[in-house]
Write an enzyme that holds these catalytic residues in place. Structure first.
Site, short mmCIF file in Angstrom:
data_model
loop_
_atom_site.label_atom_id
_atom_site.label_comp_id
_atom_site.label_asym_id
_atom_site.label_seq_id
_atom_site.Cartn_x
_atom_site.Cartn_y
_atom_site.Cartn_z
N GLY A 115 15.67 -13.26 -20.75
CA GLY A 115 14.53 -13.50 -19.87
C GLY A 115 13.68 -14.64 -20.42
N THR A 118 13.34 -14.88 -24.41
CA THR A 118 14.59 -15.29 -25.08
C THR A 118 14.92 -16.75 -24.72
OG1 THR A 118 15.36 -13.02 -24.95
CG2 THR A 118 17.04 -14.68 -25.35
N ASP A 140 12.83 -8.31 -13.58
CA ASP A 140 11.52 -8.72 -13.01
C ASP A 140 11.64 -9.89 -12.03
OD1 ASP A 140 10.59 -6.89 -14.86
OD2 ASP A 140 10.04 -8.41 -16.34
N GLY A 183 8.07 -4.78 -13.61
CA GLY A 183 7.98 -6.15 -13.11
C GLY A 183 7.05 -7.04 -13.90
N ARG A 278 0.50 12.75 -6.32
CA ARG A 278 1.28 12.80 -7.57
C ARG A 278 1.67 11.38 -7.93
NH1 ARG A 278 -0.25 17.28 -7.30
NH2 ARG A 278 0.92 19.24 -7.45
N HIS A 284 12.16 2.92 -17.21
CA HIS A 284 13.42 2.30 -17.62
C HIS A 284 14.62 2.71 -16.76
CE1 HIS A 284 10.76 1.51 -20.95
NE2 HIS A 284 11.52 0.46 -21.20
N GLN A 286 14.88 1.85 -13.96
CA GLN A 286 15.13 0.61 -13.21
C GLN A 286 16.04 -0.35 -13.97
OE1 GLN A 286 10.97 -0.50 -11.29
NE2 GLN A 286 10.78 0.94 -12.97
O1 F6P Z 1 10.99 -7.44 -18.59
C1 F6P Z 1 11.67 -6.28 -18.24
C2 F6P Z 1 10.81 -5.07 -18.43
O2 F6P Z 1 11.54 -3.93 -18.03
C3 F6P Z 1 9.45 -5.12 -17.70
O3 F6P Z 1 9.57 -4.88 -16.33
C4 F6P Z 1 8.67 -4.08 -18.48
O4 F6P Z 1 7.29 -4.34 -18.41
C5 F6P Z 1 9.18 -4.27 -19.89
O5 F6P Z 1 10.45 -4.92 -19.79
C6 F6P Z 1 9.34 -2.98 -20.66
O6 F6P Z 1 9.74 -3.30 -21.94
P1 F6P Z 1 10.22 -2.23 -23.02
O7 F6P Z 1 11.67 -1.97 -22.76
O8 F6P Z 1 9.99 -2.90 -24.32
O9 F6P Z 1 9.41 -1.00 -22.83
#
Ligand code: F6P
Length: 360
Positions: A115, A118, A140, A183, A278, A284, A286
């Site tokens: 991303g 990196t 994202d 995101g 709620r 994660h 996602q």
């Molecule tokens: O950049 C990808 C992402 O999943 C973001 O959407 C999120 O804010 C972040 O990484 C979460 O990072 P980590 O895996 O370090 O909790």
């Protein structure tokens, strides 16, 4: 071109294995060239056993798999590496060691899949004279240089499915379900999944929201006999005049993490609208799971093109998708600015005309 290197840095995204597979197969089939996989992002270049030979056998069967067979690391910046010195944590620039290792390994080109973080490291390594090539990935979808990154489509589908599931329970219990989505500072996941899932409210960082607008939408629905609502809120969304909410601060070496805005919205809804609510943080989930057909296709095209770019000695460049074509652009251009949702664009306009509350 005798030997290529490949590493996957930053957070994982569905499709990373498809890129690795495409790089290895293209390198072997087209060039008869060997490939070295670097483990755990740039960290593998600093560890004696941080590399592994990859051949078509070692990438067999990985196309549908999420994660990355190479491992990833989102804290391994060689220009600012955390090391222990005399019992204390200090930051050191170890990029010379990385450069030396690339030389020792006889790597003619290093393909860096990542991303913005990196890819920025990749750009700095290129400025140092190293033969690097970038491949953009992130759920994202916030990289300016490409129309879309792989991983995004899978994340959107996961989020959409979550909204579908929330609909039935929201309706059964007459509740407002607030789904917080990832995101970072971009609202692409929330906007696309929210529209695809039929959310009633979509809150994104690009449009600072008013809680009163959310309240109005929920009340309007209740007045017409719909006593439930779905709110899709991006983790980076914030109230007009307010600030983003973080679940973890960025003190010291820790990276700040967004999270918690869903709870704020849900509490407001219960308190002010008097409707039970709620909050669900999809988190994660996602990033996990098998990539969609689109992400497998895009990641495969990116991998193949990255190898061809290496042959053309297109160092300091990144593969990208633009207007349905796989192209390459300089890392400088790709990273010149972050990509954000166009608040006056078609998607936001359509969301508004569908009666979706976008926060104001
Ligand atoms: O950049 C990808 C992402 O999943 C973001 O959407 C999120 O804010 C972040 O990484 C979460 O990072 P980590 O895996 O370090 O909790």
């Amino acid at each position: 071109m005798k030997r290529l290197g490949i590493l996957t840095g930053g957070g994982d995204a569905p499709g990373l294995n498809a890129v690795i597979r495409a790089v290895v197969k293209t390198a072997y089939n087209e060039l008869g060239c060997s490939v070295i996989g670097i483990r755990d992002g740039f960290d593998g270049l600093l560890e004696p056993d941080g590399v592994v030979e990859l051949d078509p056998d070692s990438v067999r069967g990985i196309l549908p798999r999420g994660g990355t067979i190479l491992g990833a690391a989102n804290r391994g910046n060689p220009f600012a590496r955390k090391v222990m010195r005399g019992g204390k944590e200090v930051i050191e620039d170890v990029s010379d060691q990385v450069a030396e290792r690339i030389g020792d390994l006889d790597i003619d080109a290093l393909i860096v899949v990542g991303g913005d973080g990196t890819l920025n490291i990749c750009k700095e390594l290129h400025e140092k004279g190293l033969p690097v090539i970038g491949v953009p990935k992130t759920i994202d979808n916030d990289i300016h240089g490409t129309d879309v990154t792989f991983g995004f489509d899978t994340a959107v589908n996961t989020a959409m499915e979550a909204i579908d599931r929330l609909h039935t329970t929201a309706e059964a219990h007459h509740r407002v379900m607030v789904l917080e989505l990832m995101g970072r500072n971009a609202g692409f996941i929330a906007l696309r999944a929210g529209m695809a899932g039929g959310a009633d409210v979509i809150l994104i960082p690009e449009i600072p929201f008013r809680l009163e607008s959310v309240q109005e939408k929920i009340n309007e629905r209740a007045e017409s006999g719909r006593y439930f609502s779905i709110v899709a809120v991006a983790e980076g969304a914030y109230q007009e005049g307010g600030e983003q909410v973080f679940s973890r601060s960025g003190d010291g070496m820790a990276v700040a993490r967004l999270g918690g805005i869903g709870r704020t919205v849900s509490k407001y809804v219960e308190g002010i609208c008097g409707v039970e609510s709620r909050v669900i943080v999809l988190g994660h989930l996602q990033r996990g799971g098998s990539p969609t057909a689109f992400d497998r296709w895009l990641a495969t095209c990116f991998g193949g093109e990255a190898v061809r770019l290496a042959v053309r000695k297109g160092f300091g460049r990144m593969v990208a998708l633009r207007n349905e074509e796989i192209v390459d652009i300089s890392l400088e251009e790709a990273l010149a600015k972050p990509k954000r949702v166009d608040v006056n664009g078609d998607a936001v306009m359509t969301a508004r005309s569908m009666g979706i509350c976008v926060g104001i």
